[in-house]
Design a protein around this motif. Structure first.
Motif, mmCIF file in Angstrom:
data_model
loop_
_atom_site.group_PDB
_atom_site.id
_atom_site.type_symbol
_atom_site.label_atom_id
_atom_site.label_comp_id
_atom_site.label_asym_id
_atom_site.label_seq_id
_atom_site.Cartn_x
_atom_site.Cartn_y
_atom_site.Cartn_z
ATOM 1 N N GLU A 104 8.356 -9.470 -3.982
ATOM 2 C CA GLU A 104 8.542 -10.724 -3.258
ATOM 3 C C GLU A 104 9.161 -11.786 -4.161
ATOM 4 O O GLU A 104 8.649 -12.104 -5.235
ATOM 5 C CB GLU A 104 7.208 -11.230 -2.714
ATOM 6 N N GLY A 105 10.279 -12.317 -3.715
ATOM 7 C CA GLY A 105 10.953 -13.367 -4.463
ATOM 8 C C GLY A 105 11.766 -12.881 -5.642
ATOM 9 O O GLY A 105 12.509 -13.659 -6.245
ATOM 10 N N ALA A 106 11.647 -11.608 -5.976
ATOM 11 C CA ALA A 106 12.362 -11.074 -7.140
ATOM 12 C C ALA A 106 13.693 -10.430 -6.766
ATOM 13 O O ALA A 106 14.688 -10.584 -7.474
ATOM 14 C CB ALA A 106 11.494 -10.060 -7.878
ATOM 15 N N MET A 107 13.697 -9.691 -5.645
ATOM 16 C CA MET A 107 14.910 -9.002 -5.215
ATOM 17 C C MET A 107 14.733 -8.568 -3.766
ATOM 18 O O MET A 107 13.603 -8.374 -3.297
ATOM 19 C CB MET A 107 15.180 -7.768 -6.092
ATOM 20 N N PRO A 108 15.827 -8.403 -3.013
ATOM 21 C CA PRO A 108 15.716 -7.848 -1.659
ATOM 22 C C PRO A 108 15.169 -6.424 -1.738
ATOM 23 O O PRO A 108 15.513 -5.675 -2.646
ATOM 24 C CB PRO A 108 17.155 -7.870 -1.148
ATOM 25 N N PHE A 109 14.324 -6.049 -0.800
ATOM 26 C CA PHE A 109 13.704 -4.728 -0.846
ATOM 27 C C PHE A 109 13.612 -4.135 0.549
ATOM 28 O O PHE A 109 13.889 -4.804 1.558
ATOM 29 C CB PHE A 109 12.320 -4.805 -1.494
ATOM 30 N N VAL A 110 13.234 -2.858 0.586
ATOM 31 C CA VAL A 110 13.104 -2.108 1.832
ATOM 32 C C VAL A 110 11.629 -1.891 2.123
ATOM 33 O O VAL A 110 10.864 -1.537 1.226
ATOM 34 C CB VAL A 110 13.828 -0.743 1.733
ATOM 35 N N ILE A 111 11.236 -2.118 3.370
ATOM 36 C CA ILE A 111 9.866 -1.833 3.806
ATOM 37 C C ILE A 111 9.815 -0.374 4.242
ATOM 38 O O ILE A 111 10.470 0.019 5.217
ATOM 39 C CB ILE A 111 9.453 -2.741 4.971
ATOM 40 N N GLY A 112 9.072 0.452 3.516
ATOM 41 C CA GLY A 112 9.004 1.877 3.816
ATOM 42 C C GLY A 112 8.211 2.179 5.074
ATOM 43 O O GLY A 112 7.508 1.311 5.626
ATOM 44 N N PRO A 113 8.268 3.420 5.543
ATOM 45 C CA PRO A 113 7.615 3.797 6.803
ATOM 46 C C PRO A 113 6.099 3.830 6.728
ATOM 47 O O PRO A 113 5.434 3.952 7.764
ATOM 48 C CB PRO A 113 8.175 5.199 7.076
ATOM 49 N N HIS A 114 5.530 3.716 5.508
ATOM 50 C CA HIS A 114 4.080 3.807 5.359
ATOM 51 C C HIS A 114 3.404 2.436 5.345
ATOM 52 O O HIS A 114 2.183 2.354 5.206
ATOM 53 C CB HIS A 114 3.742 4.585 4.088
ATOM 54 N N ILE A 115 4.191 1.378 5.486
ATOM 55 C CA ILE A 115 3.632 0.039 5.633
ATOM 56 C C ILE A 115 3.563 -0.272 7.129
ATOM 57 O O ILE A 115 4.544 -0.094 7.855
ATOM 58 C CB ILE A 115 4.473 -1.002 4.874
ATOM 59 N N ASN A 116 2.415 -0.730 7.573
ATOM 60 C CA ASN A 116 2.180 -0.906 9.002
ATOM 61 C C ASN A 116 2.889 -2.145 9.551
ATOM 62 O O ASN A 116 2.379 -3.252 9.476
ATOM 63 C CB ASN A 116 0.675 -1.012 9.291
ATOM 64 N N VAL A 117 4.050 -1.928 10.105
ATOM 65 C CA VAL A 117 4.779 -2.987 10.803
ATOM 66 C C VAL A 117 4.740 -2.649 12.285
ATOM 67 O O VAL A 117 5.504 -1.814 12.757
ATOM 68 C CB VAL A 117 6.233 -3.097 10.307
ATOM 69 N N TYR A 118 3.840 -3.295 12.993
ATOM 70 C CA TYR A 118 3.613 -2.959 14.396
ATOM 71 C C TYR A 118 4.069 -4.054 15.355
ATOM 72 O O TYR A 118 3.971 -3.890 16.571
ATOM 73 C CB TYR A 118 2.126 -2.684 14.636
ATOM 74 N N ASN A 119 4.555 -5.172 14.830
ATOM 75 C CA ASN A 119 5.024 -6.234 15.714
ATOM 76 C C ASN A 119 6.019 -7.111 14.969
ATOM 77 O O ASN A 119 6.168 -7.036 13.740
ATOM 78 C CB ASN A 119 3.850 -7.071 16.247
ATOM 79 N N ALA A 120 6.699 -7.950 15.730
ATOM 80 C CA ALA A 120 7.753 -8.785 15.168
ATOM 81 C C ALA A 120 7.213 -9.855 14.230
ATOM 82 O O ALA A 120 7.906 -10.278 13.304
ATOM 83 C CB ALA A 120 8.555 -9.433 16.299
#
Length: 297
Positions: A104-120
């Motif tokens: 966070e704040g250091a570089m753009p990154f990718v949220i992998g499929p194992h992090i629970n993103v279930y809503n906007a």
């Protein structure tokens, strides 16, 4: 839409991995994810090896992403994670919130499929933290994806896993070691004996699950080949394929041919059928049990 290749979930020997990525350099995938995401005891390749492969793939025109462990349990793993986060050359895929905190704040990154993103709302928070792309968790269905896409933050890419055995769970215990009456600390790296996972069957003999160290996978192969049109309509940017030993480059070519419009999906489906030893599934995508195969009317 572009094709991506996820990180290898299994333990393959060093020579095979280098040969595999030498072929990937010539394959029609735009993005390649590298690194150990399952168990830090798997040391066939060290970080300098992954960075060596990353350099070769970058020279071949690929976007390289370094993927992190999914389950962080020790200080040594935190230190390794920090080294990846500070690599300075390649994007990082966070598979754990410890990685998100470091990035966070250091570089753009990718949220992998194992992090629970279930809503906007969750996606908006992660985008504010610096995420440039998110990979949809495999258990979400198309309607949930459609709802999230309607509120997706500007500039954030969406990636969906479209082929491979489903990653279902992770545990502090090692299932492969336990199956051999070994402790996790003295596992003898038995997962190396199962280059596509250790198959479990029901009492009736049907393929059910695959054990892969601390990870449990589906035995059936998740396959959204027939959903490419819908994925395009939902403005998905990237389609991810999960590496496997059997027929990986035929799989890549089949998906690429469908995306390029030079092969109809039914012909590609026939090619993929031989690369799915336990059959296919797409239940999660349709809001059904994950192991189901929902056929189009």
């Amino acid at each position: 839409m572009k094709l991506s290749l996820g990180p290898i979930p299994y333990l393959w020997n060093r020579e095979y991995v280098f040969d595999f990525y030498a072929r990937v350099a010539e394959a029609p995938v735009a993005i390649v994810c590298l690194g150990e995401t399952i168990c830090s005891k798997r040391r066939a390749l060290r970080l300098p090896d992954w960075l060596d492969i990353a350099g070769r793939l970058t020279a071949a025109g690929k976007e390289v992403v370094l993927s992190t462990l999914t389950l962080i349990e020790a200080e040594s793993e935190v230190a390794y994670l920090r080294t990846i986060a500070e690599n300075g050359s390649h994007a990082v895929e966070a598979n754990d919130y410890a990685a998100v905190n470091m990035l966070e704040g250091a570089m753009p990154f990718v949220i992998g499929p194992h992090i629970n993103v279930y809503n906007a709302r969750t996606l908006a928070v992660l985008a504010q933290a610096g995420a440039k792309r998110w990979v949809m968790p495999v258990e979400l269905d198309r309607d949930t994806l459609a709802a999230i896409q309607e509120q997706r933050p500007t500039g954030l890419e969406t990636e969906v896993i479209v082929f491979g055995r489903l990653p279902l769970s992770f545990s502090a215990r090692c299932f492969t070691a336990r199956a051999h009456n070994l402790s996790k600390d003295e596992c003898n790296i038995r997962c190396a004996d199962y280059p596509d996972g250790m198959r479990l069957h029901t009492r009736e003999g049907a393929s059910f699950l695959d054990l892969n160290g601390i990870q449990v996978l589906s035995a059936r192969t998740y396959n959204l080949l027939n959903e490419i049109k819908t994925l395009a309509e939902l403005k998905v940017d990237i389609l991810r394929l999960i590496p496997q030993r059997q027929g990986m480059f035929e799989i890549i070519d089949a998906f690429d041919s469908v995306l390029q419009g030079v092969m109809p999906p039914p012909v590609a489906a026939d090619i993929l059928a031989g690369c799915q030893p336990a059959g296919s599934c797409n239940g999660y995508w349709h809001g059904a049990p994950g192991m189901d195969q929902v056929n189009h009317a």
